[in-house]
Design a protein around this motif. Structure first.
Motif, short mmCIF file in Angstrom:
data_model
loop_
_atom_site.label_atom_id
_atom_site.label_comp_id
_atom_site.label_asym_id
_atom_site.label_seq_id
_atom_site.Cartn_x
_atom_site.Cartn_y
_atom_site.Cartn_z
N SER A 74 0.98 -3.50 -3.60
CA SER A 74 0.34 -4.82 -3.54
C SER A 74 -0.49 -5.02 -4.81
O SER A 74 -0.92 -4.05 -5.44
N ASP A 75 -0.69 -6.28 -5.17
CA ASP A 75 -1.55 -6.65 -6.31
C ASP A 75 -1.09 -6.08 -7.64
O ASP A 75 -1.91 -5.75 -8.49
N TYR A 76 0.20 -5.94 -7.81
CA TYR A 76 0.69 -5.32 -9.05
C TYR A 76 1.50 -6.28 -9.92
O TYR A 76 2.09 -5.83 -10.90
N GLU A 108 1.71 -0.12 0.51
CA GLU A 108 0.33 0.31 0.27
C GLU A 108 0.19 1.80 -0.04
O GLU A 108 -0.91 2.28 -0.28
N SER A 131 4.37 6.86 -7.77
CA SER A 131 3.39 7.53 -8.63
C SER A 131 4.04 8.73 -9.30
O SER A 131 5.06 9.25 -8.82
N ALA A 175 -5.61 -1.01 0.35
CA ALA A 175 -5.95 -2.29 -0.31
C ALA A 175 -6.94 -3.13 0.51
O ALA A 175 -7.71 -3.91 -0.04
N TRP A 216 -9.12 3.16 -5.05
CA TRP A 216 -8.46 3.14 -6.35
C TRP A 216 -9.21 2.17 -7.26
O TRP A 216 -9.72 1.12 -6.80
N VAL A 250 -8.19 0.03 -9.24
CA VAL A 250 -7.63 -1.32 -9.16
C VAL A 250 -8.31 -2.12 -8.05
O VAL A 250 -8.75 -3.26 -8.25
N THR A 251 -8.37 -1.52 -6.88
CA THR A 251 -8.97 -2.18 -5.72
C THR A 251 -10.45 -2.43 -5.98
O THR A 251 -10.99 -3.50 -5.68
N PHE A 264 -4.09 8.68 -11.64
CA PHE A 264 -2.72 8.45 -11.19
C PHE A 264 -2.02 7.50 -12.16
O PHE A 264 -2.68 6.76 -12.90
N ASP A 306 1.41 4.87 -11.76
CA ASP A 306 2.55 4.36 -10.99
C ASP A 306 3.61 3.89 -11.99
O ASP A 306 3.28 3.28 -13.01
#
Ligand code: N2P
Length: 340
Positions: free
Chosen positions: A29-31, A54, A76, A203, A220, A222-223, A247, A249
């Motif tokens: 998500s959100d990528y 997720e 990942s 997320a 993470w 990002v979150t 990490f 991805d």
């Protein structure tokens, strides 16, 4: 029927009837940015079916059959070797990628796939603690997440390597440990912490932290960056003193895909600096695309949550693939922790 299953079923059926070409893309998500898919469709005439997951485990469970309907996934780094060994990945044909030079030097020969034979690095980040600034003293270590004052307002990631990793780092051990004694001690930590937890969440942490429902969360970057952007006065992020995971991805093509050429076009499109820049600007992620980084507005490029300094990053530890035996032991322990 669940919506994701419906989408895949539809995609497979349409492929069989020979309608306009389509590509099935399964991502975290959100990528991507709101315009990413549309831009590719407009340029190529290809329809993209897109859905999100997720965790690596959720993705793997779907594609394990070799008959999932997906063409492209984003494992990942520590999942690349195992997925390759299970015969799930198709080789990358570098000749079909014109934009590989855009990758940042650090991601041109990553340890999980030095020749980029099976994947292309996409996004990277760290795992740390997202917390309310009102929490005093502020959490500074993994050990601070075993604190009674967080009861019911604490979350850990719904992710085996992350949770066992944090427990191992709390114990001053490597997050990649496969030692049964160390893993047993990590499991005991996770079990001791569980009564304090509201949930294991990924997320969803973002909205709950912004709403003020959570005091502290393993999250993470990002979150965390997205949450902090929504509530900068309330939220902050810490990289634990004991160390923290890094990490990356990666985008990969599934062996089951019958649209490998299209899949390469999609990857090459994601590698374009303009595409990558738009994604990062929209989602607040850290891209493996060095050329895109140059194009970013300073508030993102200089965001320490997404791009910690080199000296901070040197305290981080990359996730590594586990040998089969410790993988099995870890999975068994995770099942016990989740169901306890
Ligand atoms: C954000 C995705 C984070 C990816 N939704 C962690 N590997």
């Amino acid at each position: 029927m669940n919506r994701r299953v419906f989408l895949i079923g539809g995609a497979v059926a349409a492929g069989a009837c020979g309608r306009s070409p389509r590509l099935n893309v399964y991502n975290w998500s959100d990528y991507i940015a709101p315009g990413t898919i549309h831009g590719f469709e407009r340029e190529t005439g290809v329809r993209v079916h897109y859905a999100t997951y997720e965790s690596n485990q959720e993705m793997l469970a779907k594609v394990m059959t070799g008959n999932s309907g997906w063409d492209v996934v984003f494992p990942s780094g520590d999942f690349i070797g195992p997925m390759r060994d299970l015969g799930l990945l198709a080789p990358i044909d570098r000749q079909m990628l014109t934009n590989l030079d855009a990758l940042a030097p650090e991601f041109r020969r990553p340890p999980w796939d030095p020749e980029l034979r099976w994947c292309v690095p996409y996004m990277h980040g760290v795992t740390g603690v997202l917390y309310q600034r009102s929490l005093r003293p502020a959490p500074r270590s993994w050990a601070d997440l075993w604190d009674e004052r967080l009861r019911g307002r604490l979350t850990m990631l719904d992710d085996q390597p992350e949770v066992l990793g944090a427990c191992l780092q709390k114990l001053q051990r490597s997050l990649n440990s496969g030692d049964p004694g160390e893993l047993r001690a990590a499991r005991a930590e996770a079990l001791a912490q569980k009564p304090l937890l509201r949930a294991y969440l990924n997320a969803e942490v973002r909205d709950q932290a912004v709403a003020g429902d959570l005091l502290a969360s393993q999250a993470w970057a990002v979150t965390a960056a997205q949450a902090i952007a929504a509530a900068p006065a309330k939220l902050a992020f810490a990289l634990p003193m004991e160390g923290f995971p890094r990490f990356c991805d990666n985008v990969a093509i599934l062996r089951e895909s019958r649209r490998r050429e299209l899949a390469h076009r999609w990857i090459d499109y994601l590698l374009r600096p303009e595409t990558a820049e738009a994604i990062v600007a929209a989602t607040h992620t850290a891209s493996a695309n060095g050329a895109a980084e140059q194009l970013l507005p300073p508030e993102i490029r200089e965001n320490p949550v997404l791009y910690p300094s080199a000296s901070e990053l040197s305290r981080g530890e990359w996730f590594e693939s586990q040998p089969l035996e410790s993988q099995k032991l870890r999975d068994r322990m995770w099942t016990e922790i989740k169901s306890s």
